[in-house]
Motif scaffolding. Structure first.
Motif, PDB file in Angstrom:
ATOM      1  N   ARG A   2      -4.836   5.106  -0.175  1.00  0.00           N
ATOM      2  CA  ARG A   2      -3.776   4.624  -0.532  1.00  0.00           C
ATOM      3  C   ARG A   2      -3.836   3.782  -2.154  1.00  0.00           C
ATOM      4  O   ARG A   2      -5.120   3.467  -2.585  1.00  0.00           O
ATOM      5  CB  ARG A   2      -3.301   3.602   0.233  1.00  0.00           C
TER       6      ARG A   2
ATOM      7  N   SER B 103      -6.524   0.906  -3.524  1.00  0.00           N
ATOM      8  CA  SER B 103      -6.288   0.133  -2.403  1.00  0.00           C
ATOM      9  C   SER B 103      -7.220  -1.007  -2.423  1.00  0.00           C
ATOM     10  O   SER B 103      -8.228  -1.149  -2.654  1.00  0.00           O
ATOM     11  CB  SER B 103      -6.387   1.256  -1.088  1.00  0.00           C
TER      12      SER B 103
ATOM     13  N   LYS C 100       0.743   2.949 -10.210  1.00  0.00           N
ATOM     14  CA  LYS C 100      -0.357   2.314  -9.606  1.00  0.00           C
ATOM     15  C   LYS C 100      -0.466   0.882 -10.288  1.00  0.00           C
ATOM     16  O   LYS C 100      -0.627   0.880 -11.562  1.00  0.00           O
ATOM     17  CB  LYS C 100      -1.553   3.314  -9.581  1.00  0.00           C
TER      18      LYS C 100
ATOM     19  N   GLU D 164      -2.100   0.563  -4.601  1.00  0.00           N
ATOM     20  CA  GLU D 164      -1.192  -0.566  -4.311  1.00  0.00           C
ATOM     21  C   GLU D 164      -0.071  -0.430  -5.324  1.00  0.00           C
ATOM     22  O   GLU D 164      -0.336  -0.185  -6.644  1.00  0.00           O
ATOM     23  CB  GLU D 164      -1.988  -2.010  -4.590  1.00  0.00           C
TER      24      GLU D 164
ATOM     25  N   SER E 152       3.894   1.476   7.422  1.00  0.00           N
ATOM     26  CA  SER E 152       4.333   2.030   6.093  1.00  0.00           C
ATOM     27  C   SER E 152       5.382   3.153   6.092  1.00  0.00           C
ATOM     28  O   SER E 152       5.144   4.046   6.939  1.00  0.00           O
ATOM     29  CB  SER E 152       3.107   2.738   5.679  1.00  0.00           C
TER      30      SER E 152
ATOM     31  N   GLY F 199       0.672  -1.283  -0.211  1.00  0.00           N
ATOM     32  CA  GLY F 199      -0.119  -0.027  -0.015  1.00  0.00           C
ATOM     33  C   GLY F 199       0.791   1.319  -0.036  1.00  0.00           C
ATOM     34  O   GLY F 199       1.917   1.149   0.713  1.00  0.00           O
ATOM     35  N   PHE F 200       0.521   2.311  -0.494  1.00  0.00           N
ATOM     36  CA  PHE F 200       1.359   3.393  -0.710  1.00  0.00           C
ATOM     37  C   PHE F 200       0.536   4.718  -0.539  1.00  0.00           C
ATOM     38  O   PHE F 200      -0.496   4.862  -1.112  1.00  0.00           O
ATOM     39  CB  PHE F 200       1.986   3.571  -2.440  1.00  0.00           C
ATOM     40  N   ASP F 201       0.789   5.523   0.340  1.00  0.00           N
ATOM     41  CA  ASP F 201       0.151   6.920   0.621  1.00  0.00           C
ATOM     42  C   ASP F 201       0.462   7.715  -0.464  1.00  0.00           C
ATOM     43  O   ASP F 201       1.327   8.915  -0.087  1.00  0.00           O
ATOM     44  CB  ASP F 201       0.326   7.332   1.964  1.00  0.00           C
ATOM     45  N   LYS F 202      -0.332   7.901  -1.278  1.00  0.00           N
ATOM     46  CA  LYS F 202      -0.111   8.689  -2.690  1.00  0.00           C
ATOM     47  C   LYS F 202       0.114  10.080  -2.467  1.00  0.00           C
ATOM     48  O   LYS F 202       0.667  10.945  -2.755  1.00  0.00           O
ATOM     49  CB  LYS F 202      -0.560   8.322  -3.846  1.00  0.00           C
TER      50      LYS F 202
ATOM     51  N   SER G 284      -9.343   3.499   1.790  1.00  0.00           N
ATOM     52  CA  SER G 284      -8.389   4.525   1.823  1.00  0.00           C
ATOM     53  C   SER G 284      -8.079   5.020   0.679  1.00  0.00           C
ATOM     54  O   SER G 284      -8.398   4.702  -0.451  1.00  0.00           O
ATOM     55  CB  SER G 284      -7.097   4.149   2.673  1.00  0.00           C
TER      56      SER G 284
END
Ligand SMILES: Cc1cc2nc3c(=O)[nH]c(=O)nc-3n(C[C@H](O)[C@H](O)[C@H](O)COP(=O)(O)OP(=O)(O)OC[C@H]3O[C@@H](n4cnc5c(N)ncnc54)[C@H](O)[C@@H]3O)c2cc1C
Length: 439
Positions: free
Chosen positions: A74, A53, A49, A76, A279, A32-35, A72
């Motif tokens: 976020r 999420s 991407k 993936e 994360s 997961g990436f908190d863009k 969220s």
């Protein structure tokens, strides 16, 4: 480290030293990436991407009840693809030299300034002199440890702040009918999951805090395999197709400072992770970008890279995300002194709600006002002590965030030491509780 190097102005030369080979880079899994943390900055172009999420459902440790986490923002991402995108971008920069299979050993110091490093390549020792040294070695934090005594950095982070993980992907069994990211929250005092949301793979993950008597996360993954077999009512192919190795995450608030004369820490080496989920990709990339921006401007104006001049990087990163992560750390410490039965209760009685998850992850304050207390008391009156402890933790988390938002804007020992004292006053009681509970 790559985000920092790529954000340095091309008039300055950068050497990246990596102990692995280029092809080995990037963990072999999907994260997961908190863009939103970096979407305003150029470095976001390296992040590809894979999908939105994965929806998540949190189960109580006994598996009896669950709550759906709100979707969220976020995304993936495939870590192998991120690593390759970064390497390709580095290859195109004339000012960057990438030395693979080079293991950094120690820092060189002169007159209280870090002036270079020693590294090993092909069994030979080499040195490089530089105006700035950056430790972006992740959890091992090789140079932070090397410099800990001289500059007062935390050498080894506490065991309770260390999360031991094991992760494995298998081919999705044809007999599996569910499409769900099932997260077991609090089981074995950690987190484990079966993620069957992908078309072709199932992701099995387990992570536990490194308490003295912790269970090996690989064994928890084996438990998950058995659970999956039962769900499929048949034999399934458990051969690993991706990952299948352990990992370590520093799950705690960030260090108090990430800079010294001629020296910076970026990413996991500075504990710049969100402490509950572990994360640290986006927040580490953000740190790399912010640090480079400040270094560019100092070098362009001919200023020295002193601790005082680099301090703005501490301040900006803490304002942008560190303060929020610090408040989540109080919540993590609260949970570490709770039993599996407490977790079952908190989820079963909906004392912890979807909104709490959402607020804690999106940076909003979790409020537990009088009416809300009464409402939750109604659901949880048999465990009044637990409810009050939760209320105290929420108050402390909010207080802790305010302390971090008041982090000194410039380096001044007279301001910094009292700031450290204030936050230690809150932390001390939580560490004591966690250690007593997990003796
Ligand atoms: C199982 C697992 C799941 C995770 N899931 C997520 C997630 O979903 N989302 C998220 O945001 N984060 C996640 N994380 C955390 C994330 O992986 C880290 O926060 C992030 O990789 C930190 O980046 P970094 O650059 O600081 O360190 P790293 O990614 O660890 O990079 C450090 C680099 O330094 C190199 N190195 C180390 N020592 C030396 C040396 N002596 N000399 C030269 N080179 C050296 C290493 O080989 C490595 O390439 C997860 C971590 C694990 C273990």
């Amino acid at each position: 480290g790559c985000a920092f190097a790529l954000s340095i102005d091309e008039q300055f030369s950068v050497t990246l030293l990596e102990k692995k080979s280029k092809t080995e880079l990037g963990p072999d899994w999907i994260d997961g990436f908190d863009k939103q943390l970096i979407e305003d900055y150029e470095i976001s172009k390296y992040v590809e991407k894979l999908s939105d999420s994965f929806g998540q459902r949190f189960y109580s440790p006994d598996g009896m009840t669950s709550i759906a986490a709100p979707l969220s923002e976020r995304i993936e991402i495939d870590r192998k693809i991120l690593a390759q995108n970064l390497i390709s971008a580095l290859n195109e920069k004339p000012n960057i030299t990438f030395i693979e299979n080079a293991t950094v050993k120690s820092a060189l110091i002169e007159n209280n300034f870090v002036v270079g490093i020693k590294y090993k390549l092909d069994n030979q020792e080499h040195t490089i002199n530089s105006k700035l040294v950056v430790d972006a070695t992740g959890y091992p934090a090789v140079l932070r440890k090397n410099l800990a005594e001289i500059y007062g950095f935390t050498k080894d982070i506490e065991k309770i702040d260390t999360f031991l993980t094991f992760r494995k992907y298998i081919t999705r069994p044809t007999s599996l009918t569910t499409n769900e990211h099932k997260i077991f929250f609090g089981r074995h005092r950690g987190i484990s999951w079966i993620n069957s949301e992908m078309e072709d793979l199932v992701d099995l993950f387990a992570g536990v805090p490194s308490f003295a008597d912790h269970i090996n996360p690989k064994e928890i993954v084996q438990e998950l395999e058995n659970q999956l077999k039962e769900e499929c009512h048949s034999q399934i192919d458990l051969k690993p197709v991706r990952a299948n190795y352990p990992g370590i995450i520093p799950t705690r608030r960030c260090l108090d400072s990430f800079c010294e004369n001629g020296f910076l820490l970026i990413g996991d080496s500075a504990c710049q992770v969100e402490p509950l989920s572990g994360s640290g990709i986006a927040s580490g990339m953000l740190a790399g970008y912010l640090a480079a921006k400040i270094v560019n401007s100092l070098l362009q104006s001919g200023q020295k890279l002193t601790k005082a001049n680099l301090w703005q990087y501490n301040y900006e990163w803490i304002q942008k995300t560190g303060a929020q992560y610090a408040s989540i750390d109080i919540f993590r410490l609260f949970l570490l002194s709770r039993s599996e039965e407490d977790y079952n209760f908190l989820i079963r009685k909906r004392i912890i709600t979807e909104n709490d998850f959402k607020n804690s992850l999106t940076g909003k304050k979790i409020k537990l006002g009088f009416i809300e207390i009464l409402r939750r008391l109604w659901r949880g009156w048999t465990r009044l002590g637990l409810l009050l402890a939760l209320k105290r933790a929420i108050n402390d988390a909010n207080k802790f965030k305010t302390i971090y938002l008041n982090y000194p804007e410039s380096y001044d020992k007279e301001l910094f030491e009292p700031w450290q004292q204030k936050k230690e006053d809150i932390l001390r009681k939580y560490y004591k509780k966690v250690k007593n509970f997990n003796k």
